[in-house]
Design an enzyme around this catalytic site. Structure first.
Site, PDB file in Angstrom:
ATOM      1  N   ARG A  99       7.234  43.138  32.342  1.00  0.00           N
ATOM      2  CA  ARG A  99       6.821  41.881  31.721  1.00  0.00           C
ATOM      3  C   ARG A  99       5.296  41.718  31.751  1.00  0.00           C
ATOM      4  NH1 ARG A  99       8.778  36.306  30.522  1.00  0.00           N
ATOM      5  NH2 ARG A  99       6.793  35.244  30.461  1.00  0.00           N
ATOM      6  N   GLN A 131      19.144  23.912  24.040  1.00  0.00           N
ATOM      7  CA  GLN A 131      19.352  25.317  24.410  1.00  0.00           C
ATOM      8  C   GLN A 131      18.049  26.078  24.253  1.00  0.00           C
ATOM      9  OE1 GLN A 131      23.376  26.670  22.576  1.00  0.00           O
ATOM     10  NE2 GLN A 131      22.730  24.885  21.438  1.00  0.00           N
ATOM     11  N   VAL A 171      14.133  27.290  24.783  1.00  0.00           N
ATOM     12  CA  VAL A 171      13.329  27.587  25.964  1.00  0.00           C
ATOM     13  C   VAL A 171      11.840  27.429  25.647  1.00  0.00           C
ATOM     14  CG1 VAL A 171      15.072  29.180  26.849  1.00  0.00           C
ATOM     15  CG2 VAL A 171      13.238  30.087  25.393  1.00  0.00           C
ATOM     16  N   ASP A 172      11.542  26.833  24.456  1.00  0.00           N
ATOM     17  CA  ASP A 172      10.191  26.913  23.899  1.00  0.00           C
ATOM     18  C   ASP A 172       9.244  25.787  24.322  1.00  0.00           C
ATOM     19  OD1 ASP A 172      11.147  24.744  22.360  1.00  0.00           O
ATOM     20  OD2 ASP A 172      11.677  26.052  20.682  1.00  0.00           O
ATOM     21  N   HIS A 212      18.995  26.231  29.061  1.00  0.00           N
ATOM     22  CA  HIS A 212      18.691  27.660  29.184  1.00  0.00           C
ATOM     23  C   HIS A 212      17.306  27.897  29.773  1.00  0.00           C
ATOM     24  CE1 HIS A 212      21.922  28.575  25.901  1.00  0.00           C
ATOM     25  NE2 HIS A 212      22.434  28.334  27.084  1.00  0.00           N
ATOM     26  N   CYS A 215      16.908  29.163  45.887  1.00  0.00           N
ATOM     27  CA  CYS A 215      16.998  27.715  46.110  1.00  0.00           C
ATOM     28  C   CYS A 215      16.857  26.911  44.826  1.00  0.00           C
ATOM     29  CB  CYS A 215      15.955  27.251  47.141  1.00  0.00           C
ATOM     30  SG  CYS A 215      14.258  27.235  46.517  1.00  0.00           S
ATOM     31  N   CYS A 254       9.400  32.913  46.642  1.00  0.00           N
ATOM     32  CA  CYS A 254       9.370  31.448  46.662  1.00  0.00           C
ATOM     33  C   CYS A 254       8.621  30.945  47.892  1.00  0.00           C
ATOM     34  CB  CYS A 254      10.810  30.949  46.674  1.00  0.00           C
ATOM     35  SG  CYS A 254      10.986  29.180  46.895  1.00  0.00           S
ATOM     36  N   SER A 259      24.383  27.059  16.316  1.00  0.00           N
ATOM     37  CA  SER A 259      25.476  27.756  15.631  1.00  0.00           C
ATOM     38  C   SER A 259      26.802  27.574  16.350  1.00  0.00           C
ATOM     39  CB  SER A 259      25.147  29.246  15.518  1.00  0.00           C
ATOM     40  OG  SER A 259      24.987  29.801  16.805  1.00  0.00           O
TER      41      SER A 259
HETATM   42  P1  NAD Z   1      21.359  30.236  16.829  1.00  0.00           P
HETATM   43  O1  NAD Z   1      20.191  31.131  16.580  1.00  0.00           O
HETATM   44  O2  NAD Z   1      22.635  30.839  17.209  1.00  0.00           O
HETATM   45  O3  NAD Z   1      21.657  29.300  15.597  1.00  0.00           O
HETATM   46  C1  NAD Z   1      20.679  28.555  14.979  1.00  0.00           C
HETATM   47  C2  NAD Z   1      21.326  27.505  14.079  1.00  0.00           C
HETATM   48  O4  NAD Z   1      20.293  26.740  13.496  1.00  0.00           O
HETATM   49  C3  NAD Z   1      22.171  28.072  12.937  1.00  0.00           C
HETATM   50  O5  NAD Z   1      23.404  27.382  12.892  1.00  0.00           O
HETATM   51  C4  NAD Z   1      21.331  27.770  11.676  1.00  0.00           C
HETATM   52  O6  NAD Z   1      22.140  27.512  10.551  1.00  0.00           O
HETATM   53  C5  NAD Z   1      20.586  26.538  12.129  1.00  0.00           C
HETATM   54  N1  NAD Z   1      19.293  26.286  11.466  1.00  0.00           N
HETATM   55  C6  NAD Z   1      18.384  27.196  11.014  1.00  0.00           C
HETATM   56  N2  NAD Z   1      17.293  26.556  10.546  1.00  0.00           N
HETATM   57  C7  NAD Z   1      17.502  25.233  10.713  1.00  0.00           C
HETATM   58  C8  NAD Z   1      16.730  24.069  10.436  1.00  0.00           C
HETATM   59  N3  NAD Z   1      15.513  24.143   9.898  1.00  0.00           N
HETATM   60  N4  NAD Z   1      17.274  22.858  10.748  1.00  0.00           N
HETATM   61  C9  NAD Z   1      18.517  22.757  11.279  1.00  0.00           C
HETATM   62  N5  NAD Z   1      19.281  23.843  11.557  1.00  0.00           N
HETATM   63  C10 NAD Z   1      18.786  25.053  11.284  1.00  0.00           C
HETATM   64  O7  NAD Z   1      20.841  29.239  17.888  1.00  0.00           O
HETATM   65  P2  NAD Z   1      21.552  28.630  19.117  1.00  0.00           P
HETATM   66  O8  NAD Z   1      22.925  28.162  18.766  1.00  0.00           O
HETATM   67  O9  NAD Z   1      20.596  27.666  19.659  1.00  0.00           O
HETATM   68  O10 NAD Z   1      21.764  29.829  20.145  1.00  0.00           O
HETATM   69  C11 NAD Z   1      20.848  30.831  20.385  1.00  0.00           C
HETATM   70  C12 NAD Z   1      20.422  30.932  21.840  1.00  0.00           C
HETATM   71  O11 NAD Z   1      19.204  31.623  21.860  1.00  0.00           O
HETATM   72  C13 NAD Z   1      20.140  29.604  22.429  1.00  0.00           C
HETATM   73  O12 NAD Z   1      20.977  29.477  23.482  1.00  0.00           O
HETATM   74  C14 NAD Z   1      18.692  29.624  22.898  1.00  0.00           C
HETATM   75  O13 NAD Z   1      18.648  29.655  24.294  1.00  0.00           O
HETATM   76  C15 NAD Z   1      18.133  30.917  22.458  1.00  0.00           C
HETATM   77  N6  NAD Z   1      17.028  30.767  21.495  1.00  0.00           N
HETATM   78  C16 NAD Z   1      16.017  29.878  21.737  1.00  0.00           C
HETATM   79  C17 NAD Z   1      14.992  29.723  20.831  1.00  0.00           C
HETATM   80  C18 NAD Z   1      13.899  28.722  21.120  1.00  0.00           C
HETATM   81  O14 NAD Z   1      13.670  28.390  22.271  1.00  0.00           O
HETATM   82  N7  NAD Z   1      13.243  28.189  20.086  1.00  0.00           N
HETATM   83  C19 NAD Z   1      14.972  30.495  19.672  1.00  0.00           C
HETATM   84  C20 NAD Z   1      16.006  31.419  19.453  1.00  0.00           C
HETATM   85  C21 NAD Z   1      17.033  31.542  20.381  1.00  0.00           C
HETATM   86 ZN    ZN Z   2      13.381  29.296  46.958  1.00  0.00          ZN
END
Ligand code: NAD
Ligand code: ZN
Length: 257
Positions: free
Chosen positions: A74, A115, A117-118, A133, A144, A162, A204
């Site tokens: 990393r 969900q 992480v951004d 997430h 811990c 830690c 999704s």
């Molecule tokens: P996913 O990638 O599985 O699905 C994204 C969904 O967003 C789809 O259903 C799509 O149709 C919809 N979408 C696309 N553009 C859109 C918009 N402009 N407005 C509304 N909807 C829109 O995402 P998920 O279900 O969140 O699962 C993916 C996992 O990956 C998550 O658990 C997350 O932790 C991680 N992830 C995070 C980020 C981030 O932090 N930005 C990015 C990608 C993946």
């Molecule tokens: Zn600790």
């Protein structure tokens, strides 16, 4: 560039009425909301995995086998970060994130489970937030659970330990194969159980346990409003399905309140 939305004013007003009438409205948010901030989703059109294939699903086990090797790899990426990291580092909240923070300020959104992480909900000003997430800008002790801000380490300090318990420290982001941190799971269940309305935005509906929260709301007699650019497995169960980009639709809901 935002995709066009086919949502009409009557649907937006119906959604605004449901949000105003709800006793305890929460939101479950996925990667879709951050697409308009330049961060690719994993699945779907233009998604990272759609283009590059799925990564190994045992990332946490790989980390546990050799945390030092994981950290060294990393740290080596700092100068040339992968696409996902570059996109997150450059991203700013979009009108969708800001509208959710505004709903919270107005007392209409009790809690937001993301969900993502951004860190964009934090930057947008959402306080009642569970990042189920994790957050890419934080570190977490695997023993811990203590969290702290991301910082730099010299090679001879890895894996970091830690300062509270001596346990091994990783990024706060939940890896594939890693259990959801228990405090986040408890908070998500707590708010889901109280919800009579859940906004399901840009997800999704395929990643568990998050995908189960809207179903719990439905089982408890509550309703869901979905905001997504495409239909999902939730769409048939949604009281209102608003098809379009979250960054366009959420501000229009605020305007309709
Ligand atoms: P996913 O990638 O599985 O699905 C994204 C969904 O967003 C789809 O259903 C799509 O149709 C919809 N979408 C696309 N553009 C859109 C918009 N402009 N407005 C509304 N909807 C829109 O995402 P998920 O279900 O969140 O699962 C993916 C996992 O990956 C998550 O658990 C997350 O932790 C991680 N992830 C995070 C980020 C981030 O932090 N930005 C990015 C990608 C993946
Ligand atoms: Zn600790």
């Amino acid at each position: 560039m935002n995709e066009p939305s086919t949502v009409d004013e009557a649907q937006l007003q119906a959604a605004a009425r449901m949000i105003t009438a709800a006793r305890y409205c929460t939101a479950l948010v996925g990667a879709g909301i951050s697409k308009e901030s330049g961060i690719p989703t994993f699945r779907g059109e233009g998604g990272l995995w759609t283009r590059q294939g799925e990564p190994p699903m045992n990332g946490y086990q790989i980390f546990l086998q050799d945390p030092r090797a994981w950290w060294l790899e990393r740290l080596a990426q700092v100068r040339t970060p992968p696409e996902f990291a570059r996109a997150i580092d450059a991203a700013q909240p979009n009108p969708g994130h800001l509208a959710l923070a505004e709903l919270e300020r107005r007392g209409l959104l009790r809690h937001l489970i993301t969900q993502n992480v951004d860190n964009l909900h934090v930057l947008a000003g959402s306080d009642n937030l569970t990042e189920i997430h994790g957050n890419r800008r934080k570190l977490r002790c695997i023993a811990c659970g203590q969290r702290g801000p991301m910082r730099d380490f010299a090679d001879d300090q890895v894996p970091p330990h830690c300062e509270h318990c001596g346990g091994i420290v990783k990024t706060d982001t939940v890896m594939f194969g890693e259990p959801i941190p228990p405090d986040f799971l408890r908070a998500s269940v707590h708010h889901t159980e109280r919800s009579d309305l859940m906004l399901v935005i840009g997800t999704s509906a395929t990643v568990y346990p998050a995908a189960d929260f809207p179903l719990q709301v439905l089982r408890g007699g509550g309703s869901i409003i979905e905001i997504n650019t495409t239909e999902t497995p939730f769409t048939p169960y949604a009281a209102i399905s608003l098809l379009g980009p979250a960054g366009v639709i959420l501000p229009r809901i605020i305007a309709a309140l």
